[in-house]
Design an enzyme around this catalytic site. Structure first.
Site, PDB file in Angstrom:
ATOM      1  N   HIS A 170      -6.131   3.801   0.400  1.00  0.00           N
ATOM      2  CA  HIS A 170      -5.938   3.578   1.836  1.00  0.00           C
ATOM      3  C   HIS A 170      -6.290   2.115   2.107  1.00  0.00           C
ATOM      4  CE1 HIS A 170      -5.505   7.891   2.790  1.00  0.00           C
ATOM      5  NE2 HIS A 170      -6.309   8.045   1.745  1.00  0.00           N
ATOM      6  N   LEU A 171      -5.268   1.321   2.393  1.00  0.00           N
ATOM      7  CA  LEU A 171      -5.525  -0.099   2.646  1.00  0.00           C
ATOM      8  C   LEU A 171      -5.833  -0.359   4.124  1.00  0.00           C
ATOM      9  CD1 LEU A 171      -2.874  -1.796   0.308  1.00  0.00           C
ATOM     10  CD2 LEU A 171      -5.330  -1.487  -0.084  1.00  0.00           C
ATOM     11  N   ARG A 172      -5.612   0.636   4.977  1.00  0.00           N
ATOM     12  CA  ARG A 172      -6.053   0.628   6.383  1.00  0.00           C
ATOM     13  C   ARG A 172      -5.293  -0.334   7.288  1.00  0.00           C
ATOM     14  NH1 ARG A 172      -8.198   5.447   5.884  1.00  0.00           N
ATOM     15  NH2 ARG A 172     -10.292   5.552   5.049  1.00  0.00           N
ATOM     16  N   HIS A 203      -1.673  16.478   0.134  1.00  0.00           N
ATOM     17  CA  HIS A 203      -3.128  16.656   0.288  1.00  0.00           C
ATOM     18  C   HIS A 203      -3.295  18.139   0.573  1.00  0.00           C
ATOM     19  CE1 HIS A 203      -7.029  15.707   2.646  1.00  0.00           C
ATOM     20  NE2 HIS A 203      -6.781  16.963   2.913  1.00  0.00           N
ATOM     21  N   ASN A 238      -1.330   6.681   6.431  1.00  0.00           N
ATOM     22  CA  ASN A 238      -2.071   7.008   7.658  1.00  0.00           C
ATOM     23  C   ASN A 238      -2.730   5.781   8.287  1.00  0.00           C
ATOM     24  OD1 ASN A 238      -3.863   6.854   5.511  1.00  0.00           O
ATOM     25  ND2 ASN A 238      -5.207   8.471   6.276  1.00  0.00           N
ATOM     26  N   ASP A 268      -8.334   7.534  -4.400  1.00  0.00           N
ATOM     27  CA  ASP A 268      -8.433   7.916  -2.989  1.00  0.00           C
ATOM     28  C   ASP A 268      -9.381   6.953  -2.269  1.00  0.00           C
ATOM     29  OD1 ASP A 268      -8.084   9.157  -0.571  1.00  0.00           O
ATOM     30  OD2 ASP A 268      -9.201  10.976  -1.084  1.00  0.00           O
ATOM     31  N   HIS A 324     -14.574   2.883   4.929  1.00  0.00           N
ATOM     32  CA  HIS A 324     -15.033   3.111   6.302  1.00  0.00           C
ATOM     33  C   HIS A 324     -16.126   2.108   6.608  1.00  0.00           C
ATOM     34  CE1 HIS A 324     -12.776   6.731   7.091  1.00  0.00           C
ATOM     35  NE2 HIS A 324     -13.199   7.279   5.959  1.00  0.00           N
TER      36      HIS A 324
END
Lengths: 318, 428, 183
Positions: free
Chosen positions: B63-65, B180, B95, B308, B312
């Site tokens: 997840h590179l955000r 998922h 996402n 994964d 955060h």
């Protein structure tokens, strides 16, 4: 073999029963037994915690536990500050750590924390200087409740060792059952638990108890029957059909109580749902020690505060 | 004309069944020659004595955000973390905000990745518009823009009907649908693995069955459609059984396992006293599951490893366990965590280890890397199998530090990362 | 560790006899006599003295036990390595108001225990008088406190320890001076 009391508590926090050794539990109970006498004096106050400040940080509704702690603190001469969630910075979105850090800026010696989330006291213990006392963290533990229950049993039965204690009710959502199973099994009692299978958490037996679905099997021949409150507010999806059916299957009635030993004690951590998990004839009957539990709660909390307050440990030789 | 000569390394390339001391000459970003004792006076020389030289490692689940959550991670910081962790390519999940459910976002990600200039980035597009689980996203448009697979990761494709249609539609492009797997009504607001540890800690459990129900459904749908299903972050013994059975039946079902699900059990939550860096979804499982996963990796049922990587912000994690977001970072610890466990402890052959991190991910997602054949892109990961070091989150290139491995001493760290013939990371 | 006997068992009972006589001389009203022993060894001593005095007066006086732990002046600041003194029972069979209290302890040293005992007693009521009887006075007072009845004066150094052993709690009887050799 009776458990020998430890000379002191290892940790400066009381986060749960799980971290306590049998000797530490014995020390707290022995101390609490002496603390009971203070309530009978004309002046119900001793100077042991004079100058200490205790913050009662109650972020979940509670009357009896908060009052009990407050009485205990005052009887030991501590200064108490009460903080509750409603109308506070918590409602304005402040995080628990920030709230606690702000309170710590006032240099309290103790923070007594009641919190809806499991592990919240552990989190504070990692970042604060004060001693943290867990006054109930979600569905995790409620150590002072288990200690006061144990004291009540011990005063009637002399020892915990070899007793059969049945705990009946909503095992899934109860912090009381977790603390009690850990404590009683550690002190040599046989603990049986019973409740609707849909409210028995996975791996319950690993805490040190035998799991039954039918309450009759659990209470047969028991020395103590402890009823748990059905936490109607925690059942966001009903895990059993109706309160009526629950009463039929799991309430402690005079008929069911006959299965236990003749001198079996009846306990309940309160607040009771009369007519749901316990019949009034039992709750108010001669075997009930429910009000003694409340009295012993103050003594146990005094003992915990006193032992955690700590001194130099050098014995006075005079 | 740029030339790079990697000398004296132990070349491990499962795509050519190679495991021997060879030198590699890279010319213009491509593998030009493999041979013993190569020399080239015009080439920059890298001395790989004592190092393993492998085709570039690929992390198919990060997840590179970016866009939307740049305070957690950016494409630039995430890919910097990737190359520092030994990865030459990553697949990033959709996402973000806006969600990568259309070619504009796909192109944006690719542009930002090129600007960052660290590793290759392969976007994974959303299965459903806005990850809402209702309508199919424009899969064809996204494939044209560069998407290599589809997923609603973060949540399952809950509707079996939508999953069926997505799988059928994916046949057009021969790309995998990454699921998922989690039945949300069984998860029921759980925060850790359901079992004795959760019961003792008073935390709500996520049963293994919540994952297994969904994996079995996907196996059935793979059979129905003949399409390619890739099970993301598989974490239970039962889910592994389902994959094993699917493979035995010849279905196109593949799966990945994360380093943390292999190296940690649910006990970590208790041992760290509710540290929120042990909270992720799927949760850390109990020892029986973890043992089954390790066996699954060793026997080849598990196709590949993937992190994964889920950054955060510290403030988001510094809250009560129940309130903390799920997820841990993984890019900068994945290689030593898995090397230490699988190769050092369980004696996994190096070629199998490299296959799990490079050859197999490239095969599943049809990516250009995963091989050191002459003519292949010169993406290489150089590993020092003897190096022992401690995980220091404060040194991470990632913007986030939410790792459960802080302070762990591990063996087998990446020494150098080469992307398209360019050295993008050198351990100093 | 060197242990020197300063009062053997037979002598100890003679000393108690004399203390009982002295107590009777020093109290205003023997009908209101009330013995209170300080936990732990003051308690058996209080029982013995009450018994001896009772033989003389013909009417046995009540005996209580007092735990002074919660009034100690060293139960205080929190330290990392904490250890609290163990609580003992306080048992007072009747109210202390208007009574002639004979406070009994084994060894009088700094006087801090007696200060705590006086404060403890005051929280139970208002005695008419309080007298202090101790088996051993070893000196080194830190507070302005003196005993009314002393069994034996034992000059000591601060490095020494006075050990009173009573058959009720220790299985042996006598008073020793104990000195750690390497201190």
């Amino acid at each position: 073999m009776t458990v020998k009391a430890a000379p002191s508590l290892k940790s400066r926090h009381l986060l749960g029963i799980d971290p306590l050794s049998p000797g530490e539990i014995q020390l707290i109970l022995d101390t609490a037994e002496q603390m009971r006498e203070i309530a009978k004096r004309p002046i119900k106050k001793v100077p042991a915690l004079r100058g200490k400040t205790v913050v009662n940080l109650f972020l979940e509704p509670s009357t009896r536990t908060r009052f009990s702690f407050e009485v205990a603190e005052k009887r030991l001469s501590a200064d108490t500050l009460n903080f509750s969630a409603s109308g506070s910075s918590v409602e304005k979105g402040e995080t628990l750590v920030d709230t606690a850090r702000n309170l710590e800026a006032m240099e309290p010696d103790f923070i007594v924390l009641r919190h809806p989330q499991p592990g919240a006291p552990h989190m504070l213990a990692k970042v604060l200087q004060a001693s943290i006392i867990n006054a109930g963290d979600g569905t995790h533990e409620h150590p002072t409740q288990a200690l006061l229950d144990a004291l009540t049993i011990r005063l009637h039965k002399k020892t915990l060792e070899g007793l059969v204690v049945a705990i009946v009710g909503d095992l899934q959502h109860s912090r009381v059952v977790r603390s009690n199973v850990l404590l009683l099994s550690r002190m040599g009692a046989t603990v049986r638990v019973a409740g609707p299978p849909s409210l028995v958490p996975v791996g319950m037996e690993s805490l040190g108890c035998q799991v039954f679905y039918r309450m009759e099997e659990a209470i047969r021949g028991a020395d103590v029957v402890m009823m748990l409150r059905i936490q109607l507010e925690r059942q966001e999806r009903m895990n059993f059909p109706t309160v009526r059916e629950y009463y039929d299957l799991f309430a402690l009635t005079p008929e069911r109580l006959k299965l236990a030993k003749k001198d079996c004690l009846v306990m309940h951590p309160g607040p009771m749902n009369r007519g749901v998990e316990i019949d009034s004839r039992v709750a108010d009957g001669p075997q009930s020690v429910i009000l003694e539990q409340v009295t012993n709660g103050v003594a146990v909390r005094m003992a915990v505060l006193y032992l955690l307050a700590g001194g130099s440990g050098e014995p006075v030789t005079d | 004309m740029s030339r790079l000569l990697i000398k004296n390394g132990r070349v491990v390339d499962p795509s050519q069944k190679l495991d021997e001391g060879l030198d590699i000459l890279v010319v213009e970003g491509k593998i030009a020659r493999l041979a013993e004792r190569l020399a080239d006076p015009n080439a920059q020389v890298v001395d790989a004595t004592g190092l393993v030289v492998a085709p570039g490692f690929i992390d198919v689940h990060v997840h590179l955000r970016e866009p939307g959550f740049e305070y957690k991670e950016t494409i630039s910081s995430g890919t910097a973390a990737a190359v520092a962790g030994g990865f030459t390519a990553v697949c990033c999940m959709p996402n973000t905000n806006p969600v990568n459910d259309n070619p504009a976002v796909t192109e944006y990600i690719l542009t930002r990745a090129r600007e960052a200039g660290n590793c290759r980035v392969y976007p994974i597009g959303a299965v459903s518009k806005g990850l809402a689980g209702e309508e199919l996203a424009e899969m064809g448009e996204m494939v044209r823009a560069g998407a290599v697979g589809f997923s609603d990761d973060g949540k399952p494709v809950h509707s079996a009907y939508l999953m069926r249609r997505a799988l059928e539609y994916s046949l057009l492009f021969d790309v995998p649908v990454v699921d998922h797997c989690e039945e949300p009504t069984l998860t029921a607001r759980g925060v850790m693995h359901e079992g004795a540890v959760a019961t003792r800690l008073g935390l709500r459990g996520i049963p293994a069955a919540a994952e297994e129900v969904m994996v079995w459904r996907d196996v059935v749908l793979a059979q129905l459609t003949g399409a390619r299903v890739h099970i993301a972050h598989l974490s239970t013994a039962g889910a592994l059984e389902a994959v094993r059975l699917a493979k035995a039946r010849g279905l196109k079902v593949t799966c990945e396992v994360t380093p943390h699900h292999l190296a940690l059990t649910d006990q970590a939550v208790a041992e760290t006293q509710y540290d929120t860096n042990t909270k992720m979804n799927p949760p850390l499982r109990s020892a029986e599951h973890v043992q089954a996963l390790v066996e699954g990796v060793l026997d080849g049922t598990v196709d590949c490893l993937a992190t994964d990587h889920a950054p955060h912000h510290a403030d988001e994690k510094n809250v009560e366990f129940d309130h903390a977001p799920f997820g841990v970072v993984g890019l900068e610890t994945a290689v030593p965590v898995t090397f230490d466990l699988l190769v050092a402890k369980h004696r996994m052959p190096l070629s199998r280890f490299v296959a799990c991190w490079s050859t197999n991910p490239a095969r599943i997602f049809r990516l250009p890397g995963g091989s050191l054949k002459v003519g292949a892109p010169a993406d290489l990961t150089l590993l020092d199998p003897e190096q022992r070091a401690t995980v220091k989150p404060e040194k991470f290139r990632s913007k986030s530090r939410n790792t459960p491995f802080a302070g762990r001493r591990l063996r087998g760290w990446p020494a150098m990362t080469i992307v398209g013939g360019r050295v993008v990371f050198r351990r100093g | 560790m060197k242990r020197v006997l300063v009062l053997e068992a037979k002598e100890l009972s003679r000393v108690l006899e004399r203390m009982a006589a002295e107590i009777l001389e020093k109290v205003p009203d023997e009908k209101k006599l009330y013995f209170v022993g300080i936990q732990t060894r003051g308690v058996p001593l209080a029982h013995r003295l009450a018994h001896l005095v009772g033989q003389k007066t013909g009417s046995p006086a009540p005996v209580g036990a007092l735990d002074i732990t919660l009034y100690r002046d060293d139960v205080g600041p929190w330290r990392p390595a904490h250890r609290q003194p163990v609580l003992r029972a306080t048992q007072l069979p009747k109210p202390v108001d208007g009574q002639v209290i004979v406070l009994v302890d084994d060894v009088l040293y700094t006087g801090r225990t007696i200060r705590a005992a006086l404060d403890t007693l005051m929280d139970y009521g208002r005695p008419q008088v309080i007298r202090l009887a101790v088996l051993v006075d070893r000196g080194h007072r830190e507070l302005p406190i003196a005993a009314d009845v002393v069994g034996r004066l034992v000059p000591t150094s601060r490095l020494e320890d006075v050990q009173v052993r009573l058959s009720e709690c220790d299985g042996e009887e006598g008073v020793w001076i104990v000195k750690e050799e390497d201190r």
